[in-house]
Design an enzyme around this catalytic site. Structure first.
Site, PDB file in Angstrom:
ATOM      1  CG  ASN A  10      -1.711   1.242   1.396  1.00 58.52           C
ATOM      2  OD1 ASN A  10      -1.770   2.058   0.486  1.00 58.52           O
ATOM      3  ND2 ASN A  10      -2.333   1.410   2.562  1.00 58.52           N
ATOM      4  CE  LYS A  12      -0.165   3.283   4.684  1.00 60.06           C
ATOM      5  NZ  LYS A  12      -0.276   3.409   6.125  1.00 60.06           N
ATOM      6  CG  HIS A  95      -6.006   2.037   4.846  1.00 58.57           C
ATOM      7  ND1 HIS A  95      -5.639   3.003   5.751  1.00 58.57           N
ATOM      8  CD2 HIS A  95      -4.978   1.153   4.791  1.00 58.57           C
ATOM      9  CE1 HIS A  95      -4.429   2.705   6.214  1.00 58.57           C
ATOM     10  NE2 HIS A  95      -4.007   1.596   5.640  1.00 58.57           N
ATOM     11  CD  GLU A  97      -3.197   5.609   6.398  1.00 52.41           C
ATOM     12  OE1 GLU A  97      -3.099   5.679   5.164  1.00 52.41           O
ATOM     13  OE2 GLU A  97      -2.330   5.060   7.112  1.00 52.41           O
ATOM     14  CD  GLU A 167      -3.801  -2.428   6.970  1.00 49.03           C
ATOM     15  OE1 GLU A 167      -2.691  -2.689   6.525  1.00 49.03           O
ATOM     16  OE2 GLU A 167      -4.385  -1.357   6.743  1.00 49.03           O
ATOM     17  N   GLY A 173       1.981   2.143  10.735  1.00 46.72           N
ATOM     18  CA  GLY A 173       2.970   3.220  10.640  1.00 46.72           C
ATOM     19  C   GLY A 173       3.627   3.575  11.953  1.00 46.72           C
ATOM     20  CB  SER A 213       4.587  -1.979  12.026  1.00 47.89           C
ATOM     21  OG  SER A 213       4.187  -0.634  12.235  1.00 47.89           O
TER      22      SER A 213
HETATM   23  P1  PGA Z   1       2.492   0.157   7.629  1.00 45.22           P
HETATM   24  O1  PGA Z   1       1.080   0.437   6.910  1.00 45.22           O
HETATM   25  O2  PGA Z   1       3.009  -1.146   7.074  1.00 45.22           O
HETATM   26  O3  PGA Z   1       3.351   1.328   7.241  1.00 45.22           O
HETATM   27  O4  PGA Z   1       2.231   0.073   9.080  1.00 45.22           O
HETATM   28  C1  PGA Z   1       0.192  -0.611   6.652  1.00 45.22           C
HETATM   29  C2  PGA Z   1      -1.066  -0.048   6.020  1.00 45.22           C
HETATM   30  O5  PGA Z   1      -1.507   1.036   6.425  1.00 45.22           O
HETATM   31  O6  PGA Z   1      -1.648  -0.683   5.125  1.00 45.22           O
END
Ligand code: PGA
Length: 248
Positions: A10, A12, A95, A97, A167, A173, A213
């Site tokens: 992903n 982003k 997601h 976000e 997630e 993150g 992560s």
């Molecule tokens: P990350 O993000 O691996 O940077 O924690 C995962 C995601 O948001 O899909």
């Protein structure tokens, strides 16, 4: 029954179109693996250059978003048929976000899941709890509610092809990964929820990823768990480490 593994990046809001093409070139040999589905979910403006760059490789193109109408007066939006025509096969829906910053609620996400299937795209449907819900021990109920709401009206045959990404928001993150046992507990609960809503063969077929992560160091342990069929990778998808995750 063996489910095919799926490792999706992903990206982003990262990578200009020229950086995207460079990243594809850097990762090309590192992500070669015929036993795993490898997907790059990329910003809309990168879809065309990435589709071009991964032509003839094992990598599939995914999108990060779209709007629920096919076309019309929706300035600034992109539709599912447009993604399909550009070579996209997967799309991230729900997601955290987008739930948080863009106020996408479960009714809207359900409409997106329906539209993705209608357009011939495979949804990567995300769910996950906040730290507060985990500390209140309410996370499993919360995740079941998300799954049930987001899949209203979706058939068993569709769910068999679906990808669900667990997630935990507190792990995204932050560098704070869920332990393999924590991730397995929730991925199994999601599979049980699908069995209750549909039937055992559907639950056996649906692919469930862990995300949050995940990196080259912890991927192998997470992926060794029976209900974790892959990963949705943010930060580590932009680095050569992504190849190590694919091959973990
Ligand atoms: P990350 O993000 O691996 O940077 O924690 C995962 C995601 O948001 O899909």
């Amino acid at each position: 029954m063996s489910r095919r593994r799926i490792i999706a990046g992903n990206w982003k809001m990262n990578m200009t179109p020229s950086q995207a093409a460079e990243l594809c070139a850097t990762l090309k040999d590192l992500v070669k693996n015929d036993n795993v589905d490898v997907v790059y979910c990329v910003p809309a403006i990168d879809i065309v250059p990435v589709a071009e760059a991964v032509k003839g490789t094992n990598v599939k193109v995914g999108a990060e978003n779209f709007y629920i109408e096919d076309k019309g007066a929706y300035t600034g939006e992109i539709s599912a048929p447009m993604l399909k025509d550009a070579g996209v096969e997967y799309v991230i829906i729900g997601h955290s976000e987008r739930r948080e910053y863009f106020k996408e609620d479960d009714a809207f996400l359900n409409a997106k899941v329906k539209k993705a299937f209608e357009a011939g795209l495979t949804p990567i449907l995300c769910c996950g709890e906040s730290l507060e819900l985990r500390e209140m021990d309410a996370y499993l109920d919360w995740i079941r509610l998300q799954i049930k709401s987001d899949l209203v009206g979706i058939t068993a045959d569709q769910v068999k092809t679906l990808v669900i990404a667990y997630e935990p928001i507190w792990a995204i993150g932050t560098g704070k990964t869920a332990s393999a046992d924590q991730a397995q507990e929730v991925c199994k609960a999601i599979r049980d929820c699908i069995a209750e809503m549909y039937d055992a063969p559907t639950a056996e077929a649906v692919r469930i990823q862990y995300g949050g992560s995940m990196n080259a160091g912890n991927a192998a342990e997470l992926l060794s768990k029976p209900d974790i069929d892959g990963g949705l990778i943010g930060g580590a998808a932009l680095k050569p480490d992504f190849g190590q995750i694919v091959n973990a």
